[in-house]
Design a protein around this motif. Structure first.
Motif, mmCIF file in Angstrom:
data_model
loop_
_atom_site.group_PDB
_atom_site.id
_atom_site.type_symbol
_atom_site.label_atom_id
_atom_site.label_comp_id
_atom_site.label_asym_id
_atom_site.label_seq_id
_atom_site.Cartn_x
_atom_site.Cartn_y
_atom_site.Cartn_z
ATOM 1 N N PRO A 129 -17.989 -5.142 70.469
ATOM 2 C CA PRO A 129 -18.875 -4.185 68.680
ATOM 3 C C PRO A 129 -18.063 -5.158 67.814
ATOM 4 N N VAL A 130 -18.589 -5.540 67.034
ATOM 5 C CA VAL A 130 -18.522 -5.668 65.473
ATOM 6 C C VAL A 130 -18.466 -5.851 63.949
ATOM 7 N N THR A 131 -17.922 -5.471 63.589
ATOM 8 C CA THR A 131 -18.420 -4.756 61.673
ATOM 9 C C THR A 131 -18.615 -6.905 61.022
ATOM 10 N N CYS A 132 -18.857 -7.133 60.356
ATOM 11 C CA CYS A 132 -18.932 -8.561 59.691
ATOM 12 C C CYS A 132 -19.308 -7.936 58.366
ATOM 13 N N CYS A 137 -16.087 -11.925 60.435
ATOM 14 C CA CYS A 137 -15.598 -11.298 61.238
ATOM 15 C C CYS A 137 -14.851 -9.569 61.814
ATOM 16 N N ARG A 138 -14.484 -7.889 61.996
ATOM 17 C CA ARG A 138 -13.378 -7.740 62.861
ATOM 18 C C ARG A 138 -13.946 -6.981 64.115
ATOM 19 N N TYR A 145 -11.911 -12.458 63.184
ATOM 20 C CA TYR A 145 -12.752 -13.403 62.986
ATOM 21 C C TYR A 145 -12.951 -14.781 62.345
ATOM 22 N N HIS A 146 -12.412 -15.770 61.251
ATOM 23 C CA HIS A 146 -13.270 -16.432 60.585
ATOM 24 C C HIS A 146 -13.869 -17.036 60.549
ATOM 25 N N THR A 162 -22.295 -13.660 66.418
ATOM 26 C CA THR A 162 -22.679 -13.002 65.933
ATOM 27 C C THR A 162 -24.320 -12.443 66.172
ATOM 28 N N SER A 163 -24.296 -10.857 67.066
ATOM 29 C CA SER A 163 -25.625 -11.043 66.719
ATOM 30 C C SER A 163 -25.926 -9.458 66.664
ATOM 31 N N ALA A 164 -26.770 -8.763 65.619
ATOM 32 C CA ALA A 164 -26.932 -7.358 65.315
ATOM 33 C C ALA A 164 -25.907 -6.596 65.515
ATOM 34 N N GLY A 165 -24.330 -6.669 64.487
ATOM 35 C CA GLY A 165 -23.121 -6.051 65.442
ATOM 36 C C GLY A 165 -22.502 -6.387 66.324
ATOM 37 N N TRP A 166 -22.532 -7.311 66.834
ATOM 38 C CA TRP A 166 -22.326 -7.932 68.739
ATOM 39 C C TRP A 166 -21.772 -9.224 68.741
ATOM 40 N N MET A 167 -20.609 -8.938 69.694
ATOM 41 C CA MET A 167 -20.003 -10.845 69.418
ATOM 42 C C MET A 167 -19.472 -11.219 70.653
ATOM 43 N N THR A 168 -20.172 -12.713 71.121
ATOM 44 C CA THR A 168 -19.967 -13.599 72.432
ATOM 45 C C THR A 168 -19.019 -14.403 72.116
ATOM 46 N N CYS A 169 -18.159 -14.387 73.147
ATOM 47 C CA CYS A 169 -16.922 -15.976 72.719
ATOM 48 C C CYS A 169 -17.350 -16.289 73.430
ATOM 49 N N GLN A 170 -17.443 -18.170 73.477
ATOM 50 C CA GLN A 170 -17.626 -19.086 74.503
ATOM 51 C C GLN A 170 -16.435 -19.615 75.479
#
Length: 170
Positions: A129-132, A137-138, A145-146, A162-170
């Motif tokens: 979960p993130v806030t952008c 985003c943090r 995350y810049h 990021t999508s809908a308050g969630w973040m996934t890194c590759q």
């Protein structure tokens, strides 16, 4: 076409003005041949006609030069290629370790080691979960995350979406 018309066209004249300065073929033949004056800077008499050639020169044939198309080399022998030879893998065989090159910030190979220790390839991370905001985003742990929301870069250089308050890194 008559010679006076050709002379007028060569002189740059056309239309009615050409008729005023043009002369007939008979008049042209009566003109003296053009010769240079004693100082060699201008014609001795004007108007004049061009001198006839001293001897008739036959047309010189231009030799035909044909450059053949180079032959295309035959296909290389497939036994001499440098491509790896692929074979079917036994589906029941255990997985093999993948040799990896050291990454930036990682130590080089230990002396005497043939390969670096096998490390798993990084895969997609679990959603966090993130806030952008407009600059990036943090996540919940405070890591920033810049980048614009939607596609950001993690501090380690991984691309994260990021999508809908969630973040996934590759």
């Amino acid at each position: 076409m008559k010679l006076p018309i050709l002379l007028a066209l060569a002189a740059g004249l056309s239309g009615p003005a050409a008729g005023a300065n043009s002369i007939s073929t008979d008049e042209y033949r009566k003109l003296p041949e053009c010769r240079l004056s004693a100082d060699g800077k201008h014609l001795a008499q004007e108007p004049c006609r061009t001198a006839p050639p001293r001897k008739v020169m036959p047309r010189r044939p231009v030799p035909l030069i044909v450059t053949p198309t180079p032959r295309i080399a035959p296909a290389p022998d497939p036994g001499l290629t440098w491509a790896p030879i692929l074979s079917r893998r036994d589906p029941f065989a255990p997985p093999t370790a993948i040799a990896q090159l050291p990454r930036a910030g990682q130590p080089a190979l230990a002396p005497g080691a043939a390969f670096p220790p096998a490390t798993p390839l990084p895969g997609p991370s679990a959603p966090v979960p993130v806030t952008c905001d407009a600059g990036g985003c943090r996540d919940a742990s405070g890591t920033y995350y810049h980048g614009p929301p939607g596609q950001v870069i993690s501090p380690s250089g991984r691309v994260c979406s990021t999508s809908a308050g969630w973040m996934t890194c590759q």
